[in-house]
Design a protein around this motif. Structure first.
Motif, PDB file in Angstrom:
ATOM      1  N   VAL A 145       0.845  -1.190   0.000  1.00  0.00           N
ATOM      2  CA  VAL A 145       0.000   0.000   0.000  1.00  0.00           C
ATOM      3  C   VAL A 145       0.883   1.243   0.000  1.00  0.00           C
ATOM      4  CG1 VAL A 145      -1.714   1.262   1.340  1.00  0.00           C
ATOM      5  CG2 VAL A 145      -1.790  -1.209   1.256  1.00  0.00           C
ATOM      6  N   VAL A 146       0.620   2.124  -0.943  1.00  0.00           N
ATOM      7  CA  VAL A 146       1.414   3.352  -1.064  1.00  0.00           C
ATOM      8  C   VAL A 146       0.470   4.539  -0.920  1.00  0.00           C
ATOM      9  CG1 VAL A 146       2.914   4.714  -2.568  1.00  0.00           C
ATOM     10  CG2 VAL A 146       3.013   2.202  -2.653  1.00  0.00           C
ATOM     11  N   LEU A 147       0.782   5.431   0.008  1.00  0.00           N
ATOM     12  CA  LEU A 147       0.009   6.668   0.156  1.00  0.00           C
ATOM     13  C   LEU A 147       0.915   7.803  -0.329  1.00  0.00           C
ATOM     14  CD1 LEU A 147      -2.498   8.141   1.340  1.00  0.00           C
ATOM     15  CD2 LEU A 147      -1.489   7.864   3.595  1.00  0.00           C
ATOM     16  N   GLU A 148       0.428   8.564  -1.288  1.00  0.00           N
ATOM     17  CA  GLU A 148       1.289   9.630  -1.844  1.00  0.00           C
ATOM     18  C   GLU A 148       0.431  10.757  -2.399  1.00  0.00           C
ATOM     19  OE1 GLU A 148       3.793  11.670  -1.840  1.00  0.00           O
ATOM     20  OE2 GLU A 148       5.127   9.931  -1.784  1.00  0.00           O
ATOM     21  N   PHE A 149       0.996  11.967  -2.443  1.00  0.00           N
ATOM     22  CA  PHE A 149       0.270  13.112  -2.991  1.00  0.00           C
ATOM     23  C   PHE A 149      -0.011  12.908  -4.478  1.00  0.00           C
ATOM     24  CE2 PHE A 149       2.380  15.294   0.604  1.00  0.00           C
ATOM     25  CZ  PHE A 149       1.223  15.726   1.243  1.00  0.00           C
ATOM     26  N   GLY A 150      -1.136  13.493  -4.926  1.00  0.00           N
ATOM     27  CA  GLY A 150      -1.466  13.483  -6.345  1.00  0.00           C
ATOM     28  C   GLY A 150      -1.381  14.886  -6.921  1.00  0.00           C
ATOM     29  N   GLN A 151      -1.956  15.060  -8.100  1.00  0.00           N
ATOM     30  CA  GLN A 151      -1.980  16.382  -8.746  1.00  0.00           C
ATOM     31  C   GLN A 151      -3.413  16.678  -9.162  1.00  0.00           C
ATOM     32  OE1 GLN A 151       0.644  14.627 -11.245  1.00  0.00           O
ATOM     33  NE2 GLN A 151       2.330  14.904  -9.831  1.00  0.00           N
ATOM     34  N   PRO A 152      -4.242  17.164  -8.214  1.00  0.00           N
ATOM     35  CA  PRO A 152      -5.648  17.403  -8.541  1.00  0.00           C
ATOM     36  C   PRO A 152      -5.789  18.447  -9.645  1.00  0.00           C
ATOM     37  CG  PRO A 152      -5.093  18.330  -6.396  1.00  0.00           C
ATOM     38  CD  PRO A 152      -3.908  17.543  -6.841  1.00  0.00           C
ATOM     39  N   SER A 153      -6.883  18.315 -10.433  1.00  0.00           N
ATOM     40  CA  SER A 153      -7.077  19.266 -11.533  1.00  0.00           C
ATOM     41  C   SER A 153      -8.278  20.166 -11.227  1.00  0.00           C
ATOM     42  CB  SER A 153      -7.291  18.492 -12.835  1.00  0.00           C
ATOM     43  OG  SER A 153      -8.320  17.560 -12.648  1.00  0.00           O
ATOM     44  N   GLY A 154      -8.604  21.058 -12.151  1.00  0.00           N
ATOM     45  CA  GLY A 154      -9.768  21.930 -12.031  1.00  0.00           C
ATOM     46  C   GLY A 154      -9.615  22.954 -10.924  1.00  0.00           C
ATOM     47  N   PHE A 155     -10.774  23.439 -10.457  1.00  0.00           N
ATOM     48  CA  PHE A 155     -10.769  24.505  -9.446  1.00  0.00           C
ATOM     49  C   PHE A 155     -10.050  24.058  -8.169  1.00  0.00           C
ATOM     50  CE2 PHE A 155     -12.784  26.404  -5.684  1.00  0.00           C
ATOM     51  CZ  PHE A 155     -12.402  27.722  -5.880  1.00  0.00           C
ATOM     52  N   PHE A 156     -10.339  22.798  -7.743  1.00  0.00           N
ATOM     53  CA  PHE A 156      -9.713  22.309  -6.515  1.00  0.00           C
ATOM     54  C   PHE A 156      -8.194  22.205  -6.694  1.00  0.00           C
ATOM     55  CE2 PHE A 156      -8.451  19.426  -3.202  1.00  0.00           C
ATOM     56  CZ  PHE A 156      -9.160  19.932  -2.128  1.00  0.00           C
ATOM     57  N   GLY A 157      -7.782  21.817  -7.914  1.00  0.00           N
ATOM     58  CA  GLY A 157      -6.354  21.712  -8.210  1.00  0.00           C
ATOM     59  C   GLY A 157      -5.666  23.065  -8.078  1.00  0.00           C
ATOM     60  N   ALA A 158      -6.330  24.119  -8.595  1.00  0.00           N
ATOM     61  CA  ALA A 158      -5.746  25.468  -8.517  1.00  0.00           C
ATOM     62  C   ALA A 158      -5.613  25.890  -7.053  1.00  0.00           C
ATOM     63  CB  ALA A 158      -6.625  26.447  -9.290  1.00  0.00           C
ATOM     64  N   LEU A 159      -6.648  25.578  -6.278  1.00  0.00           N
ATOM     65  CA  LEU A 159      -6.639  25.913  -4.850  1.00  0.00           C
ATOM     66  C   LEU A 159      -5.500  25.161  -4.138  1.00  0.00           C
ATOM     67  CD1 LEU A 159      -8.819  27.643  -3.422  1.00  0.00           C
ATOM     68  CD2 LEU A 159      -9.847  25.506  -2.619  1.00  0.00           C
ATOM     69  N   PHE A 160      -5.378  23.868  -4.481  1.00  0.00           N
ATOM     70  CA  PHE A 160      -4.358  23.022  -3.854  1.00  0.00           C
ATOM     71  C   PHE A 160      -2.945  23.522  -4.220  1.00  0.00           C
ATOM     72  CE2 PHE A 160      -1.591  19.170  -4.036  1.00  0.00           C
ATOM     73  CZ  PHE A 160      -1.559  18.911  -2.676  1.00  0.00           C
ATOM     74  N   ARG A 161      -2.780  23.929  -5.496  1.00  0.00           N
ATOM     75  CA  ARG A 161      -1.453  24.422  -5.905  1.00  0.00           C
ATOM     76  C   ARG A 161      -1.102  25.714  -5.157  1.00  0.00           C
ATOM     77  NH1 ARG A 161      -3.190  22.195 -10.553  1.00  0.00           N
ATOM     78  NH2 ARG A 161      -4.048  24.113 -11.398  1.00  0.00           N
ATOM     79  N   PHE A 162      -2.102  26.598  -5.015  1.00  0.00           N
ATOM     80  CA  PHE A 162      -1.853  27.833  -4.275  1.00  0.00           C
ATOM     81  C   PHE A 162      -1.468  27.489  -2.830  1.00  0.00           C
ATOM     82  CE2 PHE A 162      -3.371  31.077  -1.326  1.00  0.00           C
ATOM     83  CZ  PHE A 162      -2.625  32.168  -1.764  1.00  0.00           C
TER      84      PHE A 162
END
Ligand code: SAM
Length: 229
Positions: A145-162
């Protein structure tokens, strides 16, 4: 590379837990519980948590496998491991902790029912080697089992990147005195293969007969589950 990674974690080790709690808004606990659930670990199982750091995922596994189960947590940074035994003791949980590199695990083939790694595989020099080592020490039919960050897209992705590029380095820097460590986190997360691209690494390692990617919190993180050949 690995020497710098080890030094970086060594420098933030004593502040790692509190910073994790603040920056993840406590969500890391839900993600860990989900990883344990998806692993299929049951009472009495033997579990290895690689790159365990301060041991949170190892402790979550110990709660699952109970008294009769065995949990070992390993990390190549001794300072990260230092607080783990006391945390386990406070909860009355018996977990073994030892220093080990996730790319050269000091365990015989088929020693465990489950192996895991949380937010660690992105940091190892050779993730494919790490995935094949984890598969090697797990019995056929067991799970990795591997838990790791992803790269969300769309509005949530922009929020997450900020959040990860602007807020995390500032808050992480203030709490640990090492802003660079919290610039490293979003930089490596943005570059690390997520979703199907991570499953391709699992395929490349040759150790898995089935592989599934489970996105968490709009793809902010993933739990990858591989069934060992
Ligand atoms: C972001 S921390 C995650 C710690 C813990 N798994 C958690 O979920 O809180 C990454 C950990 O990976 C460890 N690490 C990085 N490369 C490693 C390697 N090659 N072998 C063992 N541990 C490694 C670091 O020392 C650090 O403790």
């Amino acid at each position: 590379m690995s020497t710098e990674v080890r030094q970086m974690f060594s420098s933030i080790a004593t502040r790692y837990d509190v910073t994790n709690e603040v920056l993840s808004l406590g969500i890391h606990r839900l993600w860990r519980r989900k990883a344990v659930r998806l692993s299929g670990a049951k009472s009495g199982d033997a579990v290895l948590d690689c790159a365990t750091g301060t041991g949170d995922l190892a402790l979550a596994f110990k709660r699952q496998v109970g008294e009769t189960g065995r949990v070992v947590g390993t990390d190549f940074c001794k300072e990260m491991l230092d607080s783990a035994p006391a945390k386990a003791e406070r909860e009355g949980l018996r977990v073994e902790f030892q220093v080990a590199d996730a790319m050269a695990l000091p365990f015989a083939d088929n020693s465990f029912d489950v192996a895991s790694i949380a937010f660690g595989i992105r940091n190892v020099d050779d993730p494919v080697k790490c995935l094949s080592e984890m598969a090697r020490v797990v019995r056929p039919g067991g799970r990795v089992v591997v838990l790791e960050f992803g790269q969300p897209s769309g509005f949530f992705g922009a929020l997450f990147r900020f959040y990860s590029k602007v807020v995390m380095p500032r808050v992480g820097g203030l709490l640990t005195g090492n802003r660079a460590a919290y610039e490293y986190l979003p930089r490596t997360s943005a570059a690390f293969p997520a979703g199907d691209r991570f499953l391709a690494l699992m395929e490349q390692s040759g150790g898995y007969k089935e592989k599934v990617a489970h996105p968490l919190t709009f793809g902010t993180s993933y739990v990858y589950v591989g069934t060992v050949r």
